[in-house]
Design a protein around this motif. Sequence first.
Motif, PDB file in Angstrom:
ATOM      1  N   SER A  12       0.833  -1.206   0.000  1.00  0.00           N
ATOM      2  CA  SER A  12       0.000   0.000   0.000  1.00  0.00           C
ATOM      3  C   SER A  12       0.865   1.252   0.000  1.00  0.00           C
ATOM      4  O   SER A  12       0.626   2.193  -0.773  1.00  0.00           O
ATOM      5  CB  SER A  12      -0.918  -0.013   1.229  1.00  0.00           C
ATOM      6  OG  SER A  12      -1.526   1.223   1.415  1.00  0.00           O
ATOM      7  N   LYS A  13       1.867   1.281   0.862  1.00  0.00           N
ATOM      8  CA  LYS A  13       2.765   2.437   0.933  1.00  0.00           C
ATOM      9  C   LYS A  13       3.543   2.596  -0.375  1.00  0.00           C
ATOM     10  O   LYS A  13       3.770   3.716  -0.848  1.00  0.00           O
ATOM     11  CB  LYS A  13       3.725   2.272   2.118  1.00  0.00           C
ATOM     12  CG  LYS A  13       4.370   3.530   2.547  1.00  0.00           C
ATOM     13  CD  LYS A  13       3.349   4.496   3.107  1.00  0.00           C
ATOM     14  CE  LYS A  13       4.010   5.709   3.676  1.00  0.00           C
ATOM     15  NZ  LYS A  13       3.068   6.726   4.067  1.00  0.00           N
ATOM     16  N   LEU A  14       3.928   1.477  -0.991  1.00  0.00           N
ATOM     17  CA  LEU A  14       4.637   1.517  -2.265  1.00  0.00           C
ATOM     18  C   LEU A  14       3.763   2.155  -3.348  1.00  0.00           C
ATOM     19  O   LEU A  14       4.218   3.017  -4.100  1.00  0.00           O
ATOM     20  CB  LEU A  14       5.048   0.101  -2.674  1.00  0.00           C
ATOM     21  CG  LEU A  14       5.751  -0.058  -4.018  1.00  0.00           C
ATOM     22  CD1 LEU A  14       7.110   0.622  -3.985  1.00  0.00           C
ATOM     23  CD2 LEU A  14       5.885  -1.528  -4.362  1.00  0.00           C
ATOM     24  N   LEU A  15       2.504   1.750  -3.421  1.00  0.00           N
ATOM     25  CA  LEU A  15       1.595   2.318  -4.420  1.00  0.00           C
ATOM     26  C   LEU A  15       1.333   3.802  -4.170  1.00  0.00           C
ATOM     27  O   LEU A  15       1.328   4.612  -5.105  1.00  0.00           O
ATOM     28  CB  LEU A  15       0.280   1.541  -4.436  1.00  0.00           C
ATOM     29  CG  LEU A  15       0.378   0.089  -4.902  1.00  0.00           C
ATOM     30  CD1 LEU A  15      -0.952  -0.620  -4.721  1.00  0.00           C
ATOM     31  CD2 LEU A  15       0.836   0.027  -6.347  1.00  0.00           C
ATOM     32  N   ILE A  16       1.130   4.170  -2.907  1.00  0.00           N
ATOM     33  CA  ILE A  16       0.897   5.576  -2.563  1.00  0.00           C
ATOM     34  C   ILE A  16       2.107   6.424  -2.935  1.00  0.00           C
ATOM     35  O   ILE A  16       1.981   7.481  -3.551  1.00  0.00           O
ATOM     36  CB  ILE A  16       0.564   5.722  -1.065  1.00  0.00           C
ATOM     37  CG1 ILE A  16      -0.817   5.134  -0.770  1.00  0.00           C
ATOM     38  CG2 ILE A  16       0.644   7.175  -0.625  1.00  0.00           C
ATOM     39  CD1 ILE A  16      -1.107   4.968   0.717  1.00  0.00           C
ATOM     40  N   ASN A  17       3.298   5.944  -2.578  1.00  0.00           N
ATOM     41  CA  ASN A  17       4.502   6.729  -2.844  1.00  0.00           C
ATOM     42  C   ASN A  17       4.883   6.740  -4.319  1.00  0.00           C
ATOM     43  O   ASN A  17       5.487   7.695  -4.793  1.00  0.00           O
ATOM     44  CB  ASN A  17       5.661   6.244  -1.980  1.00  0.00           C
ATOM     45  CG  ASN A  17       5.518   6.702  -0.549  1.00  0.00           C
ATOM     46  OD1 ASN A  17       4.710   7.568  -0.235  1.00  0.00           O
ATOM     47  ND2 ASN A  17       6.289   6.122   0.337  1.00  0.00           N
ATOM     48  N   THR A  18       4.545   5.696  -5.057  1.00  0.00           N
ATOM     49  CA  THR A  18       4.776   5.702  -6.497  1.00  0.00           C
ATOM     50  C   THR A  18       3.920   6.769  -7.161  1.00  0.00           C
ATOM     51  O   THR A  18       4.398   7.514  -8.025  1.00  0.00           O
ATOM     52  CB  THR A  18       4.461   4.317  -7.099  1.00  0.00           C
ATOM     53  OG1 THR A  18       5.295   3.346  -6.472  1.00  0.00           O
ATOM     54  CG2 THR A  18       4.707   4.294  -8.594  1.00  0.00           C
ATOM     55  N   THR A  19       2.677   6.871  -6.734  1.00  0.00           N
ATOM     56  CA  THR A  19       1.792   7.908  -7.259  1.00  0.00           C
ATOM     57  C   THR A  19       2.298   9.291  -6.896  1.00  0.00           C
ATOM     58  O   THR A  19       2.316  10.200  -7.737  1.00  0.00           O
ATOM     59  CB  THR A  19       0.362   7.714  -6.703  1.00  0.00           C
ATOM     60  OG1 THR A  19      -0.074   6.381  -6.998  1.00  0.00           O
ATOM     61  CG2 THR A  19      -0.602   8.699  -7.301  1.00  0.00           C
ATOM     62  N   LYS A  20       2.741   9.464  -5.645  1.00  0.00           N
ATOM     63  CA  LYS A  20       3.295  10.758  -5.221  1.00  0.00           C
ATOM     64  C   LYS A  20       4.550  11.111  -6.010  1.00  0.00           C
ATOM     65  O   LYS A  20       4.756  12.262  -6.388  1.00  0.00           O
ATOM     66  CB  LYS A  20       3.651  10.723  -3.732  1.00  0.00           C
ATOM     67  CG  LYS A  20       2.516  10.938  -2.805  1.00  0.00           C
ATOM     68  CD  LYS A  20       3.067  10.979  -1.378  1.00  0.00           C
ATOM     69  CE  LYS A  20       1.989  11.140  -0.356  1.00  0.00           C
ATOM     70  NZ  LYS A  20       2.550  11.125   1.014  1.00  0.00           N
ATOM     71  N   ALA A  21       5.414  10.121  -6.257  1.00  0.00           N
ATOM     72  CA  ALA A  21       6.674  10.367  -6.958  1.00  0.00           C
ATOM     73  C   ALA A  21       6.418  10.835  -8.384  1.00  0.00           C
ATOM     74  O   ALA A  21       7.144  11.685  -8.900  1.00  0.00           O
ATOM     75  CB  ALA A  21       7.534   9.108  -6.957  1.00  0.00           C
ATOM     76  N   ARG A  22       5.394  10.293  -9.012  1.00  0.00           N
ATOM     77  CA  ARG A  22       5.062  10.728 -10.376  1.00  0.00           C
ATOM     78  C   ARG A  22       4.586  12.175 -10.396  1.00  0.00           C
ATOM     79  O   ARG A  22       4.866  12.904 -11.331  1.00  0.00           O
ATOM     80  CB  ARG A  22       3.997   9.821 -10.972  1.00  0.00           C
ATOM     81  CG  ARG A  22       4.530   8.465 -11.339  1.00  0.00           C
ATOM     82  CD  ARG A  22       3.495   7.636 -12.017  1.00  0.00           C
ATOM     83  NE  ARG A  22       4.053   6.340 -12.351  1.00  0.00           N
ATOM     84  CZ  ARG A  22       3.339   5.296 -12.662  1.00  0.00           C
ATOM     85  NH1 ARG A  22       2.023   5.385 -12.695  1.00  0.00           N
ATOM     86  NH2 ARG A  22       3.918   4.154 -12.948  1.00  0.00           N
TER      87      ARG A  22
END
Length: 143
Positions: free
Chosen positions: A48-58
């Motif tokens: 979940s944190k990986l998906l959230i942070n991937t979206t934020k990084a983009r």
Amino acid sequence: MGSFMAMNAALPAVDVITDTLTGIQFLEKGHKMFAASTFCCIFAPFISKLLINTTKARKEGNKMNLFKETVLHLPFVTPFINMMLSINHAITDTENPKNSQRIEAAMSFASNGAFHESFLESGNQTLIQILAILVTGTVSTLQ
């Protein structure tokens, strides 16, 4: 400090270890789906944190800091980080207003991890273990 260490370092460490041993025990008994479900629950907060942070990084472009934050939420890493934060909290002068921001950041990190763990792992894992007991007809000491 003692309650912070117990609730955010010791108990999560014991939880991850017993969940992993339960998954291994399911594998040894041939219950592959229960084992896979258990391991998925262990890694659900991290994913979940990986998906959230991937979206934020983009959107934000701050990839390295978000990557570091994501790695800190790996199941076996989080209890260790929380233990280090609690030791740091013990040696920090909590009465000094200059330290309040550091203390708040440590508490925020621990509460964020606990939030993800409680919603994404604990409830699901409880249901999986109840189902495993009903289907197999046995209760292990780890459950």
